[in-house]
Design an enzyme around this catalytic site. Structure first.
Site, PDB file in Angstrom:
ATOM      1  N   GLY A  57       0.821  -1.194   0.000  1.00 38.95           N
ATOM      2  CA  GLY A  57       0.000   0.000   0.000  1.00 38.95           C
ATOM      3  C   GLY A  57       0.860   1.252   0.000  1.00 38.95           C
ATOM      4  O   GLY A  57       2.055   1.225   0.318  1.00 38.95           O
ATOM      5  N   CYS A  58       0.259   2.388  -0.353  1.00 44.35           N
ATOM      6  CA  CYS A  58       1.024   3.632  -0.437  1.00 44.35           C
ATOM      7  C   CYS A  58       1.485   4.110   0.935  1.00 44.35           C
ATOM      8  O   CYS A  58       2.655   4.458   1.125  1.00 44.35           O
ATOM      9  CB  CYS A  58       0.211   4.708  -1.152  1.00 44.35           C
ATOM     10  SG  CYS A  58      -1.450   4.974  -0.509  1.00 44.35           S
ATOM     11  N   TYR A  59       0.586   4.133   1.916  1.00 39.21           N
ATOM     12  CA  TYR A  59       0.981   4.542   3.264  1.00 39.21           C
ATOM     13  C   TYR A  59       2.056   3.617   3.844  1.00 39.21           C
ATOM     14  O   TYR A  59       3.045   4.096   4.418  1.00 39.21           O
ATOM     15  CB  TYR A  59      -0.226   4.585   4.195  1.00 39.21           C
ATOM     16  CG  TYR A  59      -1.127   5.784   4.039  1.00 39.21           C
ATOM     17  CD1 TYR A  59      -0.630   7.087   4.158  1.00 39.21           C
ATOM     18  CD2 TYR A  59      -2.493   5.629   3.812  1.00 39.21           C
ATOM     19  CE1 TYR A  59      -1.465   8.185   4.041  1.00 39.21           C
ATOM     20  CE2 TYR A  59      -3.336   6.725   3.696  1.00 39.21           C
ATOM     21  CZ  TYR A  59      -2.816   8.006   3.811  1.00 39.21           C
ATOM     22  OH  TYR A  59      -3.633   9.100   3.704  1.00 39.21           O
ATOM     23  N   THR A  71       4.273   1.838   2.226  1.00 40.53           N
ATOM     24  CA  THR A  71       5.522   2.057   1.497  1.00 40.53           C
ATOM     25  C   THR A  71       6.263   3.258   2.061  1.00 40.53           C
ATOM     26  O   THR A  71       7.452   3.173   2.407  1.00 40.53           O
ATOM     27  CB  THR A  71       5.244   2.271   0.001  1.00 40.53           C
ATOM     28  OG1 THR A  71       4.724   1.067  -0.558  1.00 40.53           O
ATOM     29  CG2 THR A  71       6.508   2.659  -0.743  1.00 40.53           C
ATOM     30  N   CYS A  72       5.587   4.381   2.156  1.00 40.97           N
ATOM     31  CA  CYS A  72       6.228   5.613   2.625  1.00 40.97           C
ATOM     32  C   CYS A  72       6.660   5.493   4.088  1.00 40.97           C
ATOM     33  O   CYS A  72       7.745   5.939   4.463  1.00 40.97           O
ATOM     34  CB  CYS A  72       5.261   6.778   2.436  1.00 40.97           C
ATOM     35  SG  CYS A  72       6.049   8.409   2.499  1.00 40.97           S
TER      36      CYS A  72
END
Length: 338
Positions: free
Chosen positions: A146-148, A150-151
């Site tokens: 997911g994007c969250y 990953t970051c």
């Protein structure tokens, strides 16, 4: 000879980003565009007119197996595993962008629904490249993070063994509107979002478990995660602030040196010496990271493009690795900084 790839769920924002990169990829040919209903690619995305024009077909696993060497599944959770389960009966390689193969069975069924492909879940490799590059190369099924997560994970991983588990980690995350997808909802109307910012699903968001599970798996730690996401009035981009307390033996570390050493061989991680900016990474595959230590209290600041590094370009990096291609091929490196 080009490698035939397909996209199922092509009508969303991540589908468009995948198309743009595949068109520029010297080794890939887009041979299948699938969605829940039929249509036309250039009509669905008018920016593609004169660039690539092909029919969008109602998703059919027999057609995918017959025509593709690799497929990207850009579908909502619970839909990805229905198709992946059938495709796994063939030799086709799969990059799944849904949540269906990202976490343990327990965490998945706690936050999503009953899992329909438990064997696939056991075999899937979590596709955070910096964490699992060698395993991704050998896999036929990769779960795109997911994007969250990953970051957040890219910022936290270098410090996981140094964080005091008694205090856990607090993550304050902010994402552009495209992270909410194309479906119309009152919370994403212009009048609701413009000149506004709001938290949603504080401390209960599904990505909390994904972050916690993979942070602890990576270093055999037991760190609790408190995660609060926010929606900000931007088209794309993500900014994460992670807060923790260092163990006494690490209270004097230089966090920039830790980051530079941990990521010394990673071309898509940029270590900054000042707080990071969304504009520096928007439109690219880069993750920018900064950190500061103040007497054992650490702040880790990371930023990515939520549609690219948080979804589509990460999926392409995984596909490149799975097919024995240089990981960096066709990944975007220059964004729109104005």
């Amino acid at each position: 000879m080009k490698i035939n790839v397909g996209i199922v769920g092509i009508s969303g924002y991540t589908g468009l980003e995948l198309v743009k990169m595949i068109v520029a990829h010297p080794n890939f040919k887009l041979c299948y565009a699938g969605a829940s209903s039929s249509g036309n690619l250039a009509q669905s995305f008018t920016s593609l007119k004169g660039v690539i024009d092909m029919p969008i077909e109602a998703a059919n696993t027999d057609e995918i197996k017959a025509r593709c060497d690799l497929v990207f599944l850009a579908l909502p959770h619970s839909e990805g595993m229905k198709i992946a389960k059938e495709l796994r009966k063939s030799d086709i390689k799969i990059v799944d962008l849904s949540a269906d193969y990202r976490v343990s069975l327990e965490n998945y069924e706690k936050k999503y629904c009953a899992h329909l492909d438990k064997d696939g879940l056991k075999d899937a490799v979590y596709g955070l490249v910096e964490m699992n590059r060698d395993r991704i190369k050998k896999s036929n099924l990769v779960a795109n993070p997911g994007c969250y997560p990953t970051c957040s994970l890219l910022g936290l991983l270098p410090f996981a063994n140094m964080l005091d588990p008694k205090f856990g980690v607090m993550i304050d995350a902010k994402s552009g509107l495209s992270g909410a997808g194309k479906s119309l909802k009152s919370s994403s109307h212009f009048i609701s979002v413009n000149e506004n910012m709001n938290a949603y699903s504080p401390l209960t968001h599904r990505h909390s478990d994904e972050i916690k599970e993979h942070l602890n798996l990576a270093h055999n730690t037991n760190i609790d995660v408190m995660f609060v996401p926010h929606l900000i009035p931007l088209s794309r981009g993500m900014l994460v602030s992670s807060y923790g307390v260092l163990k006494p033996e690490f209270k004097d570390i230089d966090p920039i040196s830790v980051l530079e050493n941990f990521y010394k061989d990673e071309k898509f991680i940029r270590i900054r010496r000042e707080p990071v900016s969304i504009k520096d990474v928007a439109g690219t595959h880069f993750c920018d990271i900064f950190a500061i230590n103040n007497g054992g209290k650490i702040w880790i600041n990371s930023s990515i493009d939520n549609l690219l590094r948080g979804a589509s370009s990460q999926a392409l990096a995984n596909a490149n690795l799975m097919l024995g291609i240089d990981e960096a091929v066709a990944l975007p490196i220059i964004g729109n900084s104005i």
